[in-house]
Motif scaffolding. Structure first.
Motif, PDB file in Angstrom:
ATOM      1  N   ALA A 194       0.827  -1.211   0.000  1.00  0.00           N
ATOM      2  CA  ALA A 194       0.000   0.000   0.000  1.00  0.00           C
ATOM      3  C   ALA A 194       0.864   1.266   0.000  1.00  0.00           C
ATOM      4  CB  ALA A 194      -0.929  -0.003   1.212  1.00  0.00           C
ATOM      5  N   GLU A 195       1.941   1.266   0.805  1.00  0.00           N
ATOM      6  CA  GLU A 195       2.838   2.422   0.845  1.00  0.00           C
ATOM      7  C   GLU A 195       3.594   2.585  -0.467  1.00  0.00           C
ATOM      8  OE1 GLU A 195       5.259   1.827   4.284  1.00  0.00           O
ATOM      9  OE2 GLU A 195       3.809   2.783   5.635  1.00  0.00           O
ATOM     10  N   LEU A 196       3.965   1.459  -1.084  1.00  0.00           N
ATOM     11  CA  LEU A 196       4.661   1.511  -2.365  1.00  0.00           C
ATOM     12  C   LEU A 196       3.748   2.088  -3.448  1.00  0.00           C
ATOM     13  CD1 LEU A 196       7.231   0.822  -3.949  1.00  0.00           C
ATOM     14  CD2 LEU A 196       6.248  -1.447  -4.398  1.00  0.00           C
ATOM     15  N   VAL A 197       2.484   1.647  -3.463  1.00  0.00           N
ATOM     16  CA  VAL A 197       1.516   2.177  -4.436  1.00  0.00           C
ATOM     17  C   VAL A 197       1.270   3.661  -4.194  1.00  0.00           C
ATOM     18  CG1 VAL A 197      -0.908   2.080  -5.161  1.00  0.00           C
ATOM     19  CG2 VAL A 197       0.383  -0.036  -4.862  1.00  0.00           C
ATOM     20  N   ASP A 198       1.134   4.045  -2.932  1.00  0.00           N
ATOM     21  CA  ASP A 198       0.904   5.447  -2.582  1.00  0.00           C
ATOM     22  C   ASP A 198       2.084   6.319  -3.015  1.00  0.00           C
ATOM     23  OD1 ASP A 198      -0.827   7.386  -1.148  1.00  0.00           O
ATOM     24  OD2 ASP A 198       0.910   7.574   0.168  1.00  0.00           O
ATOM     25  N   PHE A 199       3.290   5.841  -2.741  1.00  0.00           N
ATOM     26  CA  PHE A 199       4.495   6.587  -3.124  1.00  0.00           C
ATOM     27  C   PHE A 199       4.636   6.651  -4.642  1.00  0.00           C
ATOM     28  CE2 PHE A 199       9.111   6.481  -4.117  1.00  0.00           C
ATOM     29  CZ  PHE A 199       9.455   7.732  -3.632  1.00  0.00           C
ATOM     30  N   GLY A 200       4.412   5.523  -5.319  1.00  0.00           N
ATOM     31  CA  GLY A 200       4.526   5.488  -6.776  1.00  0.00           C
ATOM     32  C   GLY A 200       3.518   6.404  -7.445  1.00  0.00           C
ATOM     33  N   THR A 201       2.297   6.439  -6.916  1.00  0.00           N
ATOM     34  CA  THR A 201       1.271   7.330  -7.459  1.00  0.00           C
ATOM     35  C   THR A 201       1.687   8.794  -7.334  1.00  0.00           C
ATOM     36  OG1 THR A 201      -0.479   5.753  -6.892  1.00  0.00           O
ATOM     37  CG2 THR A 201      -1.137   8.028  -7.259  1.00  0.00           C
ATOM     38  N   SER A 202       2.250   9.142  -6.182  1.00  0.00           N
ATOM     39  CA  SER A 202       2.708  10.523  -5.963  1.00  0.00           C
ATOM     40  C   SER A 202       3.819  10.896  -6.940  1.00  0.00           C
ATOM     41  CB  SER A 202       3.199  10.684  -4.522  1.00  0.00           C
ATOM     42  OG  SER A 202       2.179  10.414  -3.595  1.00  0.00           O
ATOM     43  N   VAL A 203       4.748   9.980  -7.156  1.00  0.00           N
ATOM     44  CA  VAL A 203       5.855  10.238  -8.081  1.00  0.00           C
ATOM     45  C   VAL A 203       5.328  10.452  -9.494  1.00  0.00           C
ATOM     46  CG1 VAL A 203       7.890   9.223  -9.188  1.00  0.00           C
ATOM     47  CG2 VAL A 203       7.578   9.020  -6.711  1.00  0.00           C
ATOM     48  N   ILE A 204       4.433   9.557  -9.938  1.00  0.00           N
ATOM     49  CA  ILE A 204       3.895   9.653 -11.293  1.00  0.00           C
ATOM     50  C   ILE A 204       3.119  10.951 -11.481  1.00  0.00           C
ATOM     51  CG2 ILE A 204       2.237   8.645 -12.912  1.00  0.00           C
ATOM     52  CD1 ILE A 204       3.008   5.898 -11.740  1.00  0.00           C
ATOM     53  N   LEU A 205       2.275  11.272 -10.516  1.00  0.00           N
ATOM     54  CA  LEU A 205       1.448  12.475 -10.622  1.00  0.00           C
ATOM     55  C   LEU A 205       2.280  13.749 -10.579  1.00  0.00           C
ATOM     56  CD1 LEU A 205      -1.267  14.046 -10.504  1.00  0.00           C
ATOM     57  CD2 LEU A 205      -1.158  13.786  -8.016  1.00  0.00           C
ATOM     58  N   LEU A 206       3.080  13.891  -9.526  1.00  0.00           N
ATOM     59  CA  LEU A 206       3.801  15.148  -9.325  1.00  0.00           C
ATOM     60  C   LEU A 206       4.938  15.338 -10.328  1.00  0.00           C
ATOM     61  CD1 LEU A 206       3.899  15.188  -5.426  1.00  0.00           C
ATOM     62  CD2 LEU A 206       2.536  16.646  -6.914  1.00  0.00           C
ATOM     63  N   LEU A 207       5.799  14.337 -10.434  1.00  0.00           N
ATOM     64  CA  LEU A 207       6.947  14.495 -11.324  1.00  0.00           C
ATOM     65  C   LEU A 207       6.531  14.426 -12.792  1.00  0.00           C
ATOM     66  CD1 LEU A 207       9.764  12.522  -9.473  1.00  0.00           C
ATOM     67  CD2 LEU A 207       9.027  14.909  -9.233  1.00  0.00           C
ATOM     68  N   GLY A 208       5.497  13.624 -13.087  1.00  0.00           N
ATOM     69  CA  GLY A 208       5.012  13.549 -14.465  1.00  0.00           C
ATOM     70  C   GLY A 208       4.436  14.872 -14.941  1.00  0.00           C
ATOM     71  N   SER A 209       3.537  15.457 -14.142  1.00  0.00           N
ATOM     72  CA  SER A 209       2.944  16.746 -14.525  1.00  0.00           C
ATOM     73  C   SER A 209       3.981  17.875 -14.485  1.00  0.00           C
ATOM     74  CB  SER A 209       1.769  17.085 -13.602  1.00  0.00           C
ATOM     75  OG  SER A 209       2.172  17.139 -12.247  1.00  0.00           O
ATOM     76  N   LEU A 210       4.939  17.784 -13.550  1.00  0.00           N
ATOM     77  CA  LEU A 210       5.996  18.792 -13.490  1.00  0.00           C
ATOM     78  C   LEU A 210       6.896  18.704 -14.720  1.00  0.00           C
ATOM     79  CD1 LEU A 210       7.444  21.031 -11.935  1.00  0.00           C
ATOM     80  CD2 LEU A 210       8.751  19.268 -10.738  1.00  0.00           C
ATOM     81  N   LEU A 211       7.194  17.500 -15.176  1.00  0.00           N
ATOM     82  CA  LEU A 211       8.007  17.321 -16.379  1.00  0.00           C
ATOM     83  C   LEU A 211       7.321  17.952 -17.584  1.00  0.00           C
ATOM     84  CD1 LEU A 211      10.477  16.097 -17.811  1.00  0.00           C
ATOM     85  CD2 LEU A 211       9.164  13.966 -18.057  1.00  0.00           C
ATOM     86  N   TRP A 212       6.000  17.757 -17.689  1.00  0.00           N
ATOM     87  CA  TRP A 212       5.233  18.369 -18.777  1.00  0.00           C
ATOM     88  C   TRP A 212       5.337  19.893 -18.701  1.00  0.00           C
ATOM     89  CZ3 TRP A 212       2.223  16.486 -22.839  1.00  0.00           C
ATOM     90  CH2 TRP A 212       1.409  17.417 -23.473  1.00  0.00           C
ATOM     91  N   THR A 213       5.209  20.441 -17.500  1.00  0.00           N
ATOM     92  CA  THR A 213       5.272  21.887 -17.309  1.00  0.00           C
ATOM     93  C   THR A 213       6.657  22.432 -17.646  1.00  0.00           C
ATOM     94  OG1 THR A 213       3.596  21.762 -15.559  1.00  0.00           O
ATOM     95  CG2 THR A 213       4.967  23.743 -15.614  1.00  0.00           C
ATOM     96  N   VAL A 214       7.695  21.756 -17.164  1.00  0.00           N
ATOM     97  CA  VAL A 214       9.071  22.196 -17.435  1.00  0.00           C
ATOM     98  C   VAL A 214       9.372  22.134 -18.925  1.00  0.00           C
ATOM     99  CG1 VAL A 214      11.509  21.617 -17.088  1.00  0.00           C
ATOM    100  CG2 VAL A 214       9.936  21.608 -15.140  1.00  0.00           C
ATOM    101  N   THR A 215       8.911  21.081 -19.596  1.00  0.00           N
ATOM    102  CA  THR A 215       9.123  20.953 -21.040  1.00  0.00           C
ATOM    103  C   THR A 215       8.442  22.091 -21.792  1.00  0.00           C
ATOM    104  OG1 THR A 215       9.247  18.538 -20.849  1.00  0.00           O
ATOM    105  CG2 THR A 215       8.840  19.439 -23.033  1.00  0.00           C
ATOM    106  N   SER A 216       7.206  22.406 -21.392  1.00  0.00           N
ATOM    107  CA  SER A 216       6.484  23.510 -22.034  1.00  0.00           C
ATOM    108  C   SER A 216       7.252  24.815 -21.878  1.00  0.00           C
ATOM    109  CB  SER A 216       5.081  23.651 -21.428  1.00  0.00           C
ATOM    110  OG  SER A 216       4.301  22.498 -21.671  1.00  0.00           O
ATOM    111  N   TYR A 217       7.777  25.056 -20.671  1.00  0.00           N
ATOM    112  CA  TYR A 217       8.496  26.311 -20.444  1.00  0.00           C
ATOM    113  C   TYR A 217       9.876  26.322 -21.091  1.00  0.00           C
ATOM    114  CZ  TYR A 217       5.063  28.658 -17.607  1.00  0.00           C
ATOM    115  OH  TYR A 217       3.931  29.311 -17.208  1.00  0.00           O
ATOM    116  N   ALA A 218      10.428  25.169 -21.354  1.00  0.00           N
ATOM    117  CA  ALA A 218      11.689  25.121 -22.106  1.00  0.00           C
ATOM    118  C   ALA A 218      11.464  25.637 -23.524  1.00  0.00           C
ATOM    119  CB  ALA A 218      12.230  23.696 -22.133  1.00  0.00           C
ATOM    120  N   PHE A 219      10.380  25.194 -24.150  1.00  0.00           N
ATOM    121  CA  PHE A 219      10.034  25.694 -25.485  1.00  0.00           C
ATOM    122  C   PHE A 219       9.662  27.174 -25.444  1.00  0.00           C
ATOM    123  CE2 PHE A 219       9.276  21.119 -26.328  1.00  0.00           C
ATOM    124  CZ  PHE A 219      10.030  20.994 -27.491  1.00  0.00           C
TER     125      PHE A 219
END
Length: 313
Positions: A194-219
């Motif tokens: 349960a903790e692994l799923v919770d942590f993995g979900t947070s990583v995917i959500l936060l870092l995934g959406s942040l990567l999209w945002t950073v990429t947009s601002y790079a362009f």
């Protein structure tokens, strides 16, 4: 197992565990910030809804971000404030799980909307001639719906796992709301998965959406640096400053809380970071998007003038 599941019917939210005088001071401070957040974010939402000058994709998403701020803070803060003077500081098991579900659903939606807003700025600056075509009203509605559906799918698995856990005691949560980490610690079962799923979900959500945002601002940055006139570069960058400020506040505190190994969590620091995330940032949101934006300030001035004229007549 069935008896264990029914053993705990409520949790105790410890809050900040300070002296009574400090609790009252925190109550007043949080109440003022909550009130400011409600008024400011409601005002932004109403202005965007009623003023045709603000009927554009950027303000559409700003208004929806303000709406999310109202609902997220209202999911957590009223219960926290009422517990200040409660002798038991209790919340029911169903209430706790419901609070956690809506907090993470709305919070996850917020991060998706921030990512969509960065895409909106990318299109506006990098493809200005196609902006109205790409960011049409239908596309904006579809993107908004996608944010809610995506958020629901992201939190679905950890929510189902948490809801199915047995809670047989203790029932004391060292926090001011039902956050995922302290709730999982109280379950009477092996929490590794349960903790692994919770942590993995947070990583995917936060870092995934942040990567999209950073990429947009790079362009965006590459495009701005290619603008020959300094005045043009400044004008283009100024349209992004508010969003960059909001992204920094939201992601900074959330990554600190959720994208770390579960061992060694310092709950007192987590509480402070969560206060920033659930109270301070929502309160600052209207100022971030209004004080730096001439259209919003103009709309607000006109609305106040109209209200004053109606009052005088």
């Amino acid at each position: 197992m069935g008896e264990n599941r029914s053993a705990v019917i409520e949790f105790i939210l410890l809050g900040f565990q300070t002296r009574k005088e400090m609790e009252i001071l925190l109550f007043v401070a949080f109440l003022l910030m909550y009130g400011t957040s409600l008024i400011g974010n409601s005002l932004i939402t109403i202005l965007v809804w009623t003023d045709p000058r603000l009927h554009s994709p950027m303000y559409f998403f700003v208004a929806n971000l303000s709406f999310l701020e109202i609902t997220i803070t209202s999911t957590v803060i009223p219960k926290m404030l009422s517990n200040t003077f409660s002798p038991t500081k209790a919340i029911s098991l169903v209430g706790c799980l419901s609070q956690s579900f809506f907090y993470f659903l709305l919070g996850s939606t917020e991060f998706f909307i921030l990512a969509v807003m960065s895409f909106d700025r990318y299109v506006a600056i990098c493809n200005p001639l196609r902006y109205s075509t790409i960011m049409s009203g239908q596309v904006c509605l579809e993107l908004l719906l996608g944010c809610y559906v995506g958020a629901f799918l992201v939190i679905l698995m950890p929510t189902v796992m948490t809801t199915g856990l047995p809670f047989c005691g203790p029932n004391v949560i060292d926090h001011f709301f039902c956050d995922s980490v302290p709730v999982l610690k109280l379950a009477c079962a092996d929490m590794t998965l349960a903790e692994l799923v919770d942590f993995g979900t947070s990583v995917i959500l936060l870092l995934g959406s942040l990567l999209w945002t950073v990429t947009s601002y790079a362009f965006i940055l590459a495009t701005i640096l290619g603008i020959p006139l300094a005045q043009g570069r400044q004008k283009a960058f100024s349209t992004c400053v508010s969003h960059i400020t909001a992204v920094s506040l939201y992601y900074g505190s959330s990554i600190f809380i959720y994208v770390r190994p579960r061992k060694g969590h310092i709950l007192d620091f987590n509480k402070v970071a969560t206060v920033l995330n659930t109270i301070v940032t929502p309160m600052l949101n209207p100022f971030i998007y209004s004080l730096r934006n001439e259209k919003v300030k103009e709309s607000l001035r006109d609305a106040l003038k109209k209200h004053l004229n109606v009052s005088k007549s």
